[in-house]
Design a protein around this motif. Structure first.
Motif, short mmCIF file in Angstrom:
data_model
loop_
_atom_site.label_atom_id
_atom_site.label_comp_id
_atom_site.label_asym_id
_atom_site.label_seq_id
_atom_site.Cartn_x
_atom_site.Cartn_y
_atom_site.Cartn_z
N ASP A 99 -6.36 2.18 -8.29
CA ASP A 99 -6.57 3.33 -7.32
C ASP A 99 -7.56 3.94 -6.99
O ASP A 99 -8.43 3.39 -5.84
CB ASP A 99 -5.69 4.62 -8.53
CG ASP A 99 -5.18 5.81 -7.33
OD1 ASP A 99 -5.49 5.90 -6.57
OD2 ASP A 99 -4.90 6.53 -8.88
N ARG A 100 -8.29 4.79 -8.00
CA ARG A 100 -9.91 5.18 -7.40
C ARG A 100 -10.82 4.36 -7.70
O ARG A 100 -12.03 4.13 -7.64
CB ARG A 100 -10.08 6.27 -7.24
CG ARG A 100 -8.98 7.23 -5.77
CD ARG A 100 -9.44 6.82 -5.02
NE ARG A 100 -8.50 7.01 -2.78
CZ ARG A 100 -7.90 6.42 -3.63
NH1 ARG A 100 -6.89 6.07 -3.30
NH2 ARG A 100 -7.11 7.83 -1.70
N CYS A 101 -10.68 3.75 -9.07
CA CYS A 101 -11.59 3.67 -10.01
C CYS A 101 -11.78 1.81 -10.19
O CYS A 101 -10.66 1.46 -9.62
CB CYS A 101 -10.93 3.73 -11.34
SG CYS A 101 -10.66 5.60 -11.60
N ASP A 102 -12.70 1.80 -10.81
CA ASP A 102 -12.75 0.01 -10.45
C ASP A 102 -12.43 -1.05 -11.42
O ASP A 102 -12.35 -2.15 -11.51
CB ASP A 102 -14.38 -0.14 -11.09
CG ASP A 102 -15.69 0.73 -10.11
OD1 ASP A 102 -14.96 0.22 -8.90
OD2 ASP A 102 -15.97 0.99 -10.17
N ARG A 116 0.69 -0.91 0.02
CA ARG A 116 0.18 -0.51 -0.08
C ARG A 116 0.51 1.01 -0.50
O ARG A 116 1.72 1.47 0.75
CB ARG A 116 -0.71 0.33 1.09
CG ARG A 116 -1.48 1.45 1.02
CD ARG A 116 -2.22 1.15 3.25
NE ARG A 116 -3.40 1.98 3.70
CZ ARG A 116 -2.44 3.06 4.25
NH1 ARG A 116 -1.37 2.87 5.09
NH2 ARG A 116 -3.10 3.65 4.74
N ALA A 161 -10.05 -1.81 -6.27
CA ALA A 161 -10.01 -0.20 -5.64
C ALA A 161 -10.54 0.55 -4.43
O ALA A 161 -12.18 -0.47 -4.45
CB ALA A 161 -9.93 0.51 -6.47
N ASN A 162 -10.47 0.67 -3.56
CA ASN A 162 -10.82 0.87 -2.15
C ASN A 162 -11.35 0.46 -1.29
O ASN A 162 -11.80 0.49 0.09
CB ASN A 162 -12.02 2.11 -2.61
CG ASN A 162 -11.69 2.86 -4.13
OD1 ASN A 162 -10.96 3.84 -3.30
ND2 ASN A 162 -12.49 2.92 -4.60
N VAL A 163 -10.86 -0.94 -1.59
CA VAL A 163 -11.10 -2.07 -1.30
C VAL A 163 -9.99 -2.73 0.07
O VAL A 163 -9.43 -2.41 1.56
CB VAL A 163 -12.04 -2.79 -1.36
CG1 VAL A 163 -12.16 -4.48 -0.22
CG2 VAL A 163 -13.13 -2.46 -1.91
N ARG A 186 -7.44 -1.23 3.17
CA ARG A 186 -7.10 -0.19 2.42
C ARG A 186 -6.86 0.43 3.94
O ARG A 186 -5.95 1.70 2.96
CB ARG A 186 -7.94 1.00 2.08
CG ARG A 186 -9.67 1.13 3.12
CD ARG A 186 -10.62 1.12 2.20
NE ARG A 186 -12.02 2.14 2.87
CZ ARG A 186 -13.30 2.11 2.61
NH1 ARG A 186 -13.10 2.28 1.13
NH2 ARG A 186 -13.80 2.58 3.77
N ASP A 187 -6.51 0.27 4.45
CA ASP A 187 -5.89 1.35 5.82
C ASP A 187 -4.77 0.45 6.20
O ASP A 187 -4.16 1.14 7.37
CB ASP A 187 -7.01 1.69 6.66
CG ASP A 187 -8.11 1.75 6.80
OD1 ASP A 187 -8.38 2.42 6.43
OD2 ASP A 187 -9.39 1.36 7.17
N GLY A 235 -3.40 5.96 -0.69
CA GLY A 235 -3.90 5.09 -0.75
C GLY A 235 -4.19 4.07 -1.49
O GLY A 235 -4.87 2.98 -2.25
N ARG A 236 -3.05 4.36 -3.05
CA ARG A 236 -3.00 2.73 -3.88
C ARG A 236 -2.86 1.91 -3.40
O ARG A 236 -1.93 1.24 -2.16
CB ARG A 236 -1.64 3.28 -4.52
CG ARG A 236 -2.48 5.00 -5.51
CD ARG A 236 -1.37 4.82 -6.90
NE ARG A 236 -1.08 4.02 -8.01
CZ ARG A 236 -0.57 3.99 -8.87
NH1 ARG A 236 0.50 4.27 -7.98
NH2 ARG A 236 -0.66 3.62 -9.87
#
Length: 239
Positions: free
Chosen positions: A175-178, A8, A35-37, A88-89, A13-14
């Motif tokens: 990154d942020r996209c699906d 990470r 992404a984001n998960v 993601r954290d 956040g990637r």
């Protein structure tokens, strides 16, 4: 015989995964990066359902430790799996079952888990961690690549007198996209890690070009024109 890294970037956040193995076409098995998960990767004797299930559970709010407990409770062959999970954290969970062959283990550090089986020894994991942490401000894909290269340079797969080369390798970053931000792979090559670097560096030259075709197609030049411009730039840089 496989060694991998999930990581990470704390700044962006990637999330991503890097892997090298004696097996073929490993890039097609990097199914647990969302992404984001988070990231989930199973290897050694992999249960293919683990990785998509793992990121689904992370998306539902389960932590990595709880996801690992669910895997253990639902899989009678859990002792043959090697698994790493990251949300993601940056919270992580790692598992190396006693049924994994050769030297096998995992190591958890900040924003990173390295793990492998059929390896020369623990020095492979130490070198992978060092590679990942070397330049923390670099793009995540390069940090993952340096981790893989570090593992290879530390002996990689197999005992010293029976080394097995890496025949496939892959890097996947979201990154942020699906859809993946970076998804490069080498399916069959006698020096797959070297070839993976070549493929990644070539992709990075085209990255903004491809992104522009998505976000601003009216201004996108033909790809053959871009390729000619790129070739001209290379000639100028070599001069």
């Amino acid at each position: 015989m496989t060694y991998s890294v999930i990581g990470r970037c704390r700044r962006t956040g990637r999330l991503g995964l890097g892997i090298a193995t004696y097996s073929l076409a490993v890039g097609g098995r990097c199914e647990g990066v969302m992404a984001n998960v988070g990231v989930c990767k199973t290897q050694a004797f992999p249960n293919r359902t683990n990785d998509p299930l793992g990121v689904k559970l992370l998306a539902q709010g389960y932590g990595p430790t709880r996801v690992m407990e669910i895997f253990a409770g639902n899989d009678t062959e859990h002792g043959f799996r090697q698994i790493a999970i990251m949300d993601r954290d940056g919270k992580v969970a790692g598992h190396t079952g006693p049924g994994c062959r050769g030297w096998a283990g995992h190591k958890e550090v900040a924003d990173c888990v390295v793990f492998g089986n059929g390896l020369l020894g623990p020095q492979v994991l130490d070198a992978m961690v060092a590679g990942f942490l070397m330049n923390p401000d670099d793009a995540l894909e390069y940090r993952l690549l340096r981790a893989i290269e570090g593992g290879r340079d530390a002996g990689g797969q197999g005992p010293a007198d029976a080394h097995r080369t890496e025949r496939s390798a892959a890097i996947k970053v979201v990154d942020r996209c699906d859809f993946p931000d970076v998804d490069v792979r080498v399916d069959v090559h006698e020096a797959a890690v070297d070839e993976l670097r070549r493929v990644l560096e070539e992709f990075k030259l085209y990255e903004e070009f491809y992104r522009g075709r998505d976000t601003d197609p009216s201004k996108a030049i033909p790809q053959d024109v871009f390729a000619k411009q790129l070739d001209a730039r290379r000639v100028k840089e070599r001069a």
